[in-house]
Write a protein that holds these residues in place. Structure first.
Motif, PDB file in Angstrom:
ATOM      1  N   ILE A  15      -1.352 -12.529  -8.945  1.00  0.00           N
ATOM      2  CA  ILE A  15      -0.210 -13.047  -8.188  1.00  0.00           C
ATOM      3  C   ILE A  15       0.426 -11.931  -7.368  1.00  0.00           C
ATOM      4  O   ILE A  15       0.802 -12.123  -6.205  1.00  0.00           O
ATOM      5  N   SER A  16       0.519 -10.739  -7.962  1.00  0.00           N
ATOM      6  CA  SER A  16       1.100  -9.605  -7.248  1.00  0.00           C
ATOM      7  C   SER A  16       0.255  -9.231  -6.034  1.00  0.00           C
ATOM      8  O   SER A  16       0.782  -8.992  -4.941  1.00  0.00           O
ATOM      9  N   TYR A  17      -1.060  -9.167  -6.211  1.00  0.00           N
ATOM     10  CA  TYR A  17      -1.935  -8.896  -5.068  1.00  0.00           C
ATOM     11  C   TYR A  17      -1.694  -9.929  -3.964  1.00  0.00           C
ATOM     12  O   TYR A  17      -1.563  -9.580  -2.782  1.00  0.00           O
ATOM     13  N   TYR A  18      -1.646 -11.188  -4.337  1.00  0.00           N
ATOM     14  CA  TYR A  18      -1.519 -12.270  -3.359  1.00  0.00           C
ATOM     15  C   TYR A  18      -0.208 -12.174  -2.584  1.00  0.00           C
ATOM     16  O   TYR A  18      -0.195 -12.171  -1.344  1.00  0.00           O
ATOM     17  N   THR A  19       0.904 -12.074  -3.302  1.00  0.00           N
ATOM     18  CA  THR A  19       2.202 -12.058  -2.625  1.00  0.00           C
ATOM     19  C   THR A  19       2.386 -10.785  -1.802  1.00  0.00           C
ATOM     20  O   THR A  19       2.957 -10.821  -0.700  1.00  0.00           O
ATOM     21  N   ARG A  20       1.885  -9.677  -2.309  1.00  0.00           N
ATOM     22  CA  ARG A  20       2.053  -8.419  -1.579  1.00  0.00           C
ATOM     23  C   ARG A  20       1.114  -8.324  -0.381  1.00  0.00           C
ATOM     24  O   ARG A  20       1.456  -7.712   0.642  1.00  0.00           O
ATOM     25  N   LYS A  27       4.068  -7.885   7.787  1.00  0.00           N
ATOM     26  CA  LYS A  27       4.742  -6.701   8.319  1.00  0.00           C
ATOM     27  C   LYS A  27       3.905  -6.023   9.392  1.00  0.00           C
ATOM     28  O   LYS A  27       4.436  -5.518  10.395  1.00  0.00           O
ATOM     29  N   ALA A  28       2.582  -6.012   9.194  1.00  0.00           N
ATOM     30  CA  ALA A  28       1.683  -5.382  10.161  1.00  0.00           C
ATOM     31  C   ALA A  28       1.334  -6.308  11.320  1.00  0.00           C
ATOM     32  O   ALA A  28       0.608  -5.900  12.233  1.00  0.00           O
ATOM     33  N   ASP A  29       1.846  -7.534  11.275  1.00  0.00           N
ATOM     34  CA  ASP A  29       1.568  -8.543  12.304  1.00  0.00           C
ATOM     35  C   ASP A  29       0.062  -8.766  12.457  1.00  0.00           C
ATOM     36  O   ASP A  29      -0.482  -8.798  13.562  1.00  0.00           O
ATOM     37  N   LEU A  30      -0.593  -8.922  11.300  1.00  0.00           N
ATOM     38  CA  LEU A  30      -2.032  -9.158  11.265  1.00  0.00           C
ATOM     39  C   LEU A  30      -2.314 -10.471  10.542  1.00  0.00           C
ATOM     40  O   LEU A  30      -1.586 -10.849   9.618  1.00  0.00           O
ATOM     41  N   PRO A  31      -3.377 -11.173  10.927  1.00  0.00           N
ATOM     42  CA  PRO A  31      -3.731 -12.406  10.223  1.00  0.00           C
ATOM     43  C   PRO A  31      -4.365 -12.084   8.869  1.00  0.00           C
ATOM     44  O   PRO A  31      -5.142 -11.135   8.753  1.00  0.00           O
ATOM     45  N   LEU A  32      -4.022 -12.857   7.865  1.00  0.00           N
ATOM     46  CA  LEU A  32      -4.600 -12.679   6.534  1.00  0.00           C
ATOM     47  C   LEU A  32      -5.569 -13.812   6.246  1.00  0.00           C
ATOM     48  O   LEU A  32      -5.197 -14.983   6.257  1.00  0.00           O
ATOM     49  N   SER A  33      -6.824 -13.440   5.996  1.00  0.00           N
ATOM     50  CA  SER A  33      -7.845 -14.403   5.599  1.00  0.00           C
ATOM     51  C   SER A  33      -8.319 -13.998   4.210  1.00  0.00           C
ATOM     52  O   SER A  33      -8.837 -12.891   4.025  1.00  0.00           O
ATOM     53  N   LEU A  34      -8.137 -14.885   3.228  1.00  0.00           N
ATOM     54  CA  LEU A  34      -8.275 -14.473   1.832  1.00  0.00           C
ATOM     55  C   LEU A  34      -8.831 -15.590   0.958  1.00  0.00           C
ATOM     56  O   LEU A  34      -8.450 -16.753   1.099  1.00  0.00           O
ATOM     57  N   LEU A 211      -2.015   1.035  -3.050  1.00  0.00           N
ATOM     58  CA  LEU A 211      -3.115   1.770  -2.419  1.00  0.00           C
ATOM     59  C   LEU A 211      -4.184   0.814  -1.904  1.00  0.00           C
ATOM     60  O   LEU A 211      -4.696   0.963  -0.786  1.00  0.00           O
ATOM     61  N   HIS A 212      -4.543  -0.166  -2.722  1.00  0.00           N
ATOM     62  CA  HIS A 212      -5.576  -1.124  -2.329  1.00  0.00           C
ATOM     63  C   HIS A 212      -5.140  -1.950  -1.118  1.00  0.00           C
ATOM     64  O   HIS A 212      -5.917  -2.159  -0.175  1.00  0.00           O
ATOM     65  N   ILE A 213      -3.905  -2.420  -1.146  1.00  0.00           N
ATOM     66  CA  ILE A 213      -3.414  -3.255  -0.050  1.00  0.00           C
ATOM     67  C   ILE A 213      -3.328  -2.450   1.240  1.00  0.00           C
ATOM     68  O   ILE A 213      -3.724  -2.928   2.316  1.00  0.00           O
TER      69      ILE A 213
END
Length: 226
Positions: A15-20, A27-34, A211-213
């Motif tokens: 859940i933390s990975y997902y929300t973060r 914040k980076a104004d990038l599309p997230l595909s997950l 670090l991973h994100i």
């Protein structure tokens, strides 16, 4: 770039990975595909305790086989314990697998960290993070060894961190700084965000999830895998 996560290891960390990830990409104004592929935390812990690297790698490979069909270009195992069989998994993975511990080593090198205290699961502590960090000296809690990993496992299983558990982790971290000359303390268990998020301990903390994100955001920002 489409990101694949092997999650469920444990659920609070997923859940933390997902929300973060959502917040970081916004914040980076990038599309997230997950896509998130669920794995069994208890089975992983058992195989890690028994050092069944090949068996766990085969399980991870089954999960990884599904991710390209969802469009994933790169995958990450969302548990430091899951990296005990990273080399074996990477060898049979059908797709690019992010080296979650290699990122830690690079960060330590770039930031002058020579001695690293770690908090996490029993096997992570007993094996000094599975011997995966080659250029950093790793230290673990001494007097609080049993209580730290026991508290961590209870927290990971319940998804809840009590104030008593939080104080135990903070005291163990400070002791590694004061008594073992650690330069920083690594949250080598991705569920430790339950204890450390929005907190300000009096020692330097390295958050593995962060670090991973950051690495994933950077990859997408430059156009994906290179």
């Amino acid at each position: 770039m489409h990101i694949g996560l092997i999650g469920g290891l444990g659920p609070a960390a997923t859940i933390s990975y997902y929300t973060r990830l959502i917040a970081a990409f916004k914040k980076a104004d990038l599309p997230l595909s997950l896509t998130i592929e669920h794995a069994d935390m208890n089975a992983l812990l058992q195989r890690a305790a028994e050092d069944q690297r090949t068996a766990q790698a085969e399980v991870f490979a089954t999960h990884l086989d599904r991710l390209p069909g969802a469009g994933s270009d790169i995958a990450l195992i969302t548990a430091i314990t899951g990296h005990f069989c990273f080399e074996e998994t990477q060898a049979i993975s059908p797709m690019t697998l992010m080296d979650g511990t290699g990122i830690i080593e690079t960060y330590c090198h770039d930031n002058g960290i020579k001695t690293l205290g770690i908090l996490g699961s029993r096997t992570t502590l007993e094996t000094n993070l599975f011997g995966l960090l080659k250029t950093v000296e790793v230290v673990v809690p001494q007097d609080r060894f049993e209580s730290v990993w026991s508290a961590y496992m209870k927290m990971a299983e319940t998804g809840i961190c009590s104030e008593e558990q939080r104080m135990l982790f903070f005291e163990a971290g400070q002791a590694m700084i004061d008594d073992q000359q650690a330069d920083a303390v690594l949250l080598a268990g991705t569920d430790l965000g339950l204890a450390f998020d929005n907190q300000t301990p009096e020692f330097r903390v390295i958050d593995v999830i962060e670090l991973h994100i950051n690495a994933l955001v950077s990859m997408v920002a430059v156009g994906g895998l290179t």
